[in-house]
Scaffold this motif. Structure first.
Motif, mmCIF file in Angstrom:
data_model
loop_
_atom_site.group_PDB
_atom_site.id
_atom_site.type_symbol
_atom_site.label_atom_id
_atom_site.label_comp_id
_atom_site.label_asym_id
_atom_site.label_seq_id
_atom_site.Cartn_x
_atom_site.Cartn_y
_atom_site.Cartn_z
ATOM 1 N N ILE A 68 1.124 -1.632 -0.293
ATOM 2 C CA ILE A 68 0.436 0.140 0.253
ATOM 3 C C ILE A 68 0.774 1.849 -0.067
ATOM 4 O O ILE A 68 0.681 1.969 -1.023
ATOM 5 N N LEU A 69 1.417 1.382 0.755
ATOM 6 C CA LEU A 69 2.666 2.489 0.898
ATOM 7 C C LEU A 69 2.977 2.692 -0.795
ATOM 8 O O LEU A 69 4.184 3.896 -0.856
ATOM 9 N N VAL A 70 3.988 1.428 -0.652
ATOM 10 C CA VAL A 70 4.374 1.725 -1.703
ATOM 11 C C VAL A 70 3.994 2.119 -3.219
ATOM 12 O O VAL A 70 4.109 3.295 -3.853
ATOM 13 N N MET A 71 2.819 1.730 -3.780
ATOM 14 C CA MET A 71 1.724 1.942 -4.521
ATOM 15 C C MET A 71 1.439 3.312 -3.676
ATOM 16 O O MET A 71 1.030 3.979 -5.547
ATOM 17 N N ALA A 72 0.212 3.985 -3.157
ATOM 18 C CA ALA A 72 0.698 5.129 -2.937
ATOM 19 C C ALA A 72 1.700 5.873 -3.033
ATOM 20 O O ALA A 72 1.745 7.298 -3.173
ATOM 21 N N GLY A 73 2.706 5.791 -2.903
ATOM 22 C CA GLY A 73 3.785 6.705 -3.007
ATOM 23 C C GLY A 73 4.147 7.588 -1.558
ATOM 24 O O GLY A 73 4.736 8.340 -1.644
ATOM 25 N N ILE A 74 3.856 6.965 -0.782
ATOM 26 C CA ILE A 74 4.205 7.168 0.808
ATOM 27 C C ILE A 74 5.947 6.708 1.073
ATOM 28 O O ILE A 74 5.523 5.988 1.557
ATOM 29 N N GLU A 75 6.611 8.242 1.221
ATOM 30 C CA GLU A 75 7.707 7.362 2.155
ATOM 31 C C GLU A 75 8.099 8.036 3.438
ATOM 32 O O GLU A 75 7.398 10.102 3.618
ATOM 33 N N GLY A 76 8.882 7.730 4.167
ATOM 34 C CA GLY A 76 9.017 8.440 5.683
ATOM 35 C C GLY A 76 8.942 8.041 6.793
ATOM 36 O O GLY A 76 7.196 7.555 6.411
ATOM 37 N N ALA A 77 9.276 7.680 7.477
ATOM 38 C CA ALA A 77 8.755 6.877 8.801
ATOM 39 C C ALA A 77 7.074 8.161 9.637
ATOM 40 O O ALA A 77 6.401 7.075 9.961
ATOM 41 N N GLY A 78 6.798 8.942 9.664
ATOM 42 C CA GLY A 78 5.963 10.176 10.299
ATOM 43 C C GLY A 78 4.864 9.222 8.892
ATOM 44 O O GLY A 78 4.091 9.021 9.967
ATOM 45 N N LYS A 79 4.856 9.459 8.227
ATOM 46 C CA LYS A 79 3.683 9.110 7.075
ATOM 47 C C LYS A 79 3.532 8.192 6.952
ATOM 48 O O LYS A 79 1.653 7.667 7.498
ATOM 49 N N SER A 80 4.318 7.286 7.574
ATOM 50 C CA SER A 80 3.642 5.869 7.082
ATOM 51 C C SER A 80 3.647 4.999 8.245
ATOM 52 O O SER A 80 2.316 4.279 8.227
ATOM 53 N N ALA A 81 4.166 5.289 9.274
ATOM 54 C CA ALA A 81 3.282 5.641 10.714
ATOM 55 C C ALA A 81 1.938 5.456 10.914
ATOM 56 O O ALA A 81 0.897 5.363 11.459
ATOM 57 N N LEU A 82 1.751 7.234 10.254
ATOM 58 C CA LEU A 82 0.335 7.559 10.174
ATOM 59 C C LEU A 82 -0.958 6.746 9.195
ATOM 60 O O LEU A 82 -2.164 6.429 9.625
ATOM 61 N N VAL A 83 -0.051 5.892 7.862
ATOM 62 C CA VAL A 83 -1.732 5.428 7.560
ATOM 63 C C VAL A 83 -1.758 3.590 8.443
ATOM 64 O O VAL A 83 -2.239 3.399 8.164
ATOM 65 N N GLY A 84 -0.153 3.884 8.577
ATOM 66 C CA GLY A 84 -0.471 2.103 9.391
ATOM 67 C C GLY A 84 -1.730 2.928 11.145
ATOM 68 O O GLY A 84 -2.507 1.910 11.445
ATOM 69 N N LEU A 85 -1.891 3.629 11.153
ATOM 70 C CA LEU A 85 -2.539 4.311 12.288
ATOM 71 C C LEU A 85 -4.052 4.255 11.903
ATOM 72 O O LEU A 85 -4.943 3.545 12.464
ATOM 73 N N GLY A 86 -4.116 4.929 10.905
ATOM 74 C CA GLY A 86 -5.138 4.823 9.910
ATOM 75 C C GLY A 86 -5.681 3.317 9.714
ATOM 76 O O GLY A 86 -7.002 3.134 10.005
#
Length: 131
Positions: A68-86
């Motif tokens: 999901i993170l790769v397909m969405a182009g999400i990088e960085g610990a903060g943004k990735s953690a936020l995705v996990g939180l969501g």
């Protein structure tokens, strides 16, 4: 590098669960209603099956989250953690709550397991964000 990231993130999610449930073991055992021995441990404990299933589940979650993170182009610990939180807060925990409501489980169990359902993917996202 992707497989290493998934394995490390899965291990981190598993470790988070170990810490969560070891800290809250008495509350969890009471909420589930598991019979205990004289030391307060589950009377029928000792099976490795739940740990094997947990390990496989963590690998599956971490793998899909990485995808999901790769397909969405999400990088960085903060943004990735936020995705996990969501994912934990708005996908996994509501599903757990719905199933527990139908199973007439105690609300304390929903809160305990829901808490891990939020923290686990958050930690997985955080770790994936470092890779």
């Amino acid at each position: 590098m992707g497989i290493i990231a998934v394995v490390v993130a899965a291990f981190a999610g598993f470790a988070m669960g170990a810490a969560w449930y070891m800290t809250l073991s008495k509350q969890w055992i009471a909420a589930v209603g598991i019979a205990t021995d004289a030391k307060g441990r589950p009377a029928n404990g000792g099976s490795v099956t739940p740990f094997i299933i947990s390990g496989i589940a963590m690998l599956m979650v971490a793998g899909m989250m990485r995808h999901i993170l790769v397909m969405a182009g999400i990088e960085g610990a903060g943004k990735s953690a936020l995705v996990g939180l969501g994912i934990g807060l708005f996908m996994i925990t509501p599903w757990v709550a719905m199933n527990y409501a139908y199973a007439d489980r105690k609300k304390e169990l929903t809160i305990l397991d829901g808490g891990y359902s939020v923290l686990g993917p958050t930690v997985i996202g955080l770790v994936l964000g470092f890779f």
